[in-house]
Design an enzyme around this catalytic site. Structure first.
Site, short mmCIF file in Angstrom:
data_model
loop_
_atom_site.label_atom_id
_atom_site.label_comp_id
_atom_site.label_asym_id
_atom_site.label_seq_id
_atom_site.Cartn_x
_atom_site.Cartn_y
_atom_site.Cartn_z
N LYS A 32 0.75 -1.13 -0.10
CA LYS A 32 -0.06 0.01 -0.11
C LYS A 32 0.75 1.20 -0.15
CE LYS A 32 -2.54 3.12 2.42
NZ LYS A 32 -2.11 4.41 1.85
N GLU B 190 8.73 1.27 11.60
CA GLU B 190 9.75 2.18 11.66
C GLU B 190 8.98 3.39 11.71
OE1 GLU B 190 11.86 5.11 10.96
OE2 GLU B 190 12.07 4.37 8.68
N CYS C 175 12.92 10.69 8.35
CA CYS C 175 12.79 10.03 9.58
C CYS C 175 14.18 10.28 10.46
CB CYS C 175 12.36 8.59 9.61
SG CYS C 175 10.68 8.35 9.03
N GLU D 207 8.87 16.53 15.94
CA GLU D 207 9.22 16.09 14.67
C GLU D 207 8.59 17.10 13.52
OE1 GLU D 207 10.06 12.13 11.90
OE2 GLU D 207 8.05 12.39 13.07
#
Length: 497
Positions: free
Chosen positions: A191, A267, A302, A390
């Site tokens: 996906k 992750e 990330c 973040e």
């Protein structure tokens, strides 16, 4: 060294692209049951394609076909070297079409073409090839069971694996997942992120051309509620491998608990520190790595270093060098190889990142132009939200500290633990700091993520259940089985085991 074309040549390739527009299921493109979704070039606002999306009905069909393929054994039970040959053939086909893949990736995500050509596509090929070559070189084990028994410890493929991808490295993250998952013999359903479906669909088509059997690699474009949740909750899916936000990762853990307790690997996010001690060698070298760490891929990474924790003695000279290095990082048209920075992935994300552009900046800080944000540096206090949250954009926070102990404490003062860097000329300080920082990857005197042979993943809310890359990635897509064989003489009447 990858050859870069000119802006005009990339434009010509873009004009000739035949873009995929439907889910790839059971060996071919099929119209999905979901609504049509526009995929937009974030640099220009142009609609690149209208894609037929999948829904829960298509998920059921794809899982059925994936299971059928797995049970047929055409891939799962093939000789390891046969799977290797097919994946090597796939790498060759990607290499032949590398410019097409690079341009498609740049158009769809806003990534600069120079990164797509020199980093993403070469790493996609390297990743799949590495796992392909590993297939017939991994040995299972024989346990120390004595003369009266033989204990075999073997790996077996899980079955049907769903891979849910992020939008920041669409093709590379797909390779990180399908490389080991296919190598292990699984059937895989991908996906892609809603914003970036094109290269995933094309890669599935090319994999089928390379000889991956129908049903073994399928791609379902669509949103989270329509495709992601049904995959997470599906009783016929044996594992979900997810890369993306921590919030969404937690959702997949709940999906597993509410369905068949499928295996989950995550992750997730990061608020990654770079600790610069007062004895760091060559501040020019440090600044070069920090600028790359903060702004590569527009900070949509990330493992991006979004906060520098620096000792007071070297802060000012380091700041001067960071600002000087930033002048080389040009922002503009992603298809122009002269530019290091392209557009953020979409207007919604650009607006979120722009919300952090407040106060006096050391460098940058201007208002967004479309979906483009210039690289920006702020000096902040440790409790500033830019030092805590973040951002996932080209915004770097610099925090001054008075001691090594304070630096390490601040580095660990986060819910995340994905990556970190330490800069010092003292080996003992470097190793001590690397061990004290709670992160899955800690680099010393450089920025990086290791390489394909080293595991990548996080501590705390940055990761769960496994690692990407290396043999660890291959293992997470398998089950470990013990086969115990009784070798005792039945005349003895002894039970073994």
């Amino acid at each position: 060294m990858t050859e870069l074309l000119t802006r005009d040549e990339y434009g010509a390739i873009a004009a000739e692209l035949d873009l995929p527009r439907a889910p790839f299921v059971d060996g071919k493109f099929r119209r999905g049951s979901g609504p049509v979704m526009e995929t937009v070039n974030p640099a220009t606002g142009e609609v690149l394609a209208k894609i037929s999306t999948a829904d829960a009905k298509d998920v059921d069909f794809a899982v059925e076909k994936a299971r059928e393929a797995f049970e047929r054994g055409e891939w799962a039970k093939a000789h390891p070297s046969a799977r290797k040959d097919v994946l090597i053939r796939l790498c060759k086909l990607i290499a032949r079409r590398r410019h097409e893949f690079a341009v498609m990736e740049s158009l769809d995500s806003g990534k600069p073409i120079r990164d797509c050509e020199t980093v993403d596509i070469p790493e996609v090929i390297h990743t799949i090839k590495w796992h392909a070559e590993l297939i017939d070189k991994i040995y299972d084990q024989v346990g120390p069971s004595g003369d009266d028994a033989l204990s075999l410890i073997v790996r077996e493929p899980l079955g049907v694996v769903a891979c849910v991808l992020p939008w920041n490295f669409p093709l590379l993250m797909m390779a990180w997942k399908i490389g080991p998952a296919l190598a292990a013999g699984n059937s895989v359903i991908v996906k892609p992120a809603e914003q970036t479906s094109l290269t995933a669909l094309r890669l599935a088509e090319v994999a089928h051309m390379a000889g991956v059997p129908r049903g073994v690699l399928q791609v379902l474009p669509g949103d989270g509620p329509s495709v992601g949740a049904p995959l997470g909750l599906h009783m016929g899916v044996d594992m979900v491998s997810f890369t993306g936000s921590t919030e969404t990762g937690k959702r997949f853990l709940r999906y597993a608990a509410d369905s068949n307790m499928k295996k989950i690997t995550l992750e997730c996010g990061g608020k990654n520190p770079a600790v610069v001690l007062e004895d760091a060698e060559s501040l020019d070298h440090v600044a070069e790595h920090l600028v790359n760490a903060a702004f590569w891929n527009m900070g949509e990474n990330c493992s991006a270093c979004s906060r520098v924790i620096v000792m007071k003695a070297v802060k000012e000279p380091l700041m001067e060098r960071i600002v000087a290095r930033m002048r080389d990082w040009k922002t503009g048209d992603p298809l122009d190889p002269a530019n290091h920075l392209g557009a953020l992935v979409d207007s919604e994300h650009c607006k979120k990142v722009a919300g952090y552009l407040k106060g006096k900046a050391v460098a940058g800080g201007g208002k967004p132009k479309g979906n483009f944000i210039e690289p920006t540096v702020y000096e902040v206090k440790k409790d500033d939200k830019r030092a805590k949250e973040e951002i996932f954009g080209p915004v770097l926070s610099v925090i001054e500290v008075a001691s090594e102990a304070e630096a390490i404490q601040l580095a660990n003062d986060t819910a995340y633990g994905l990556a970190a860097s330490v800069f010092t000329s003292n080996v003992r300080r470097a190793i001590r700091a690397a061990r004290e920082i709670r992160a899955g990857t800690v680099t010393v005197n450089c920025y990086g993520e290791g390489d394909i042979a080293t595991p990548f993943g996080g501590y705390k809310q940055s990761g769960f259940g496994g690692r990407d890359n290396g043999v660890h990635a291959h293992d997470q897509f398998t089950e470990v089985k013990t086969i115990w064989v009784d070798l005792s003489d039945p005349k003895d009447g002894d039970l073994v085991g």
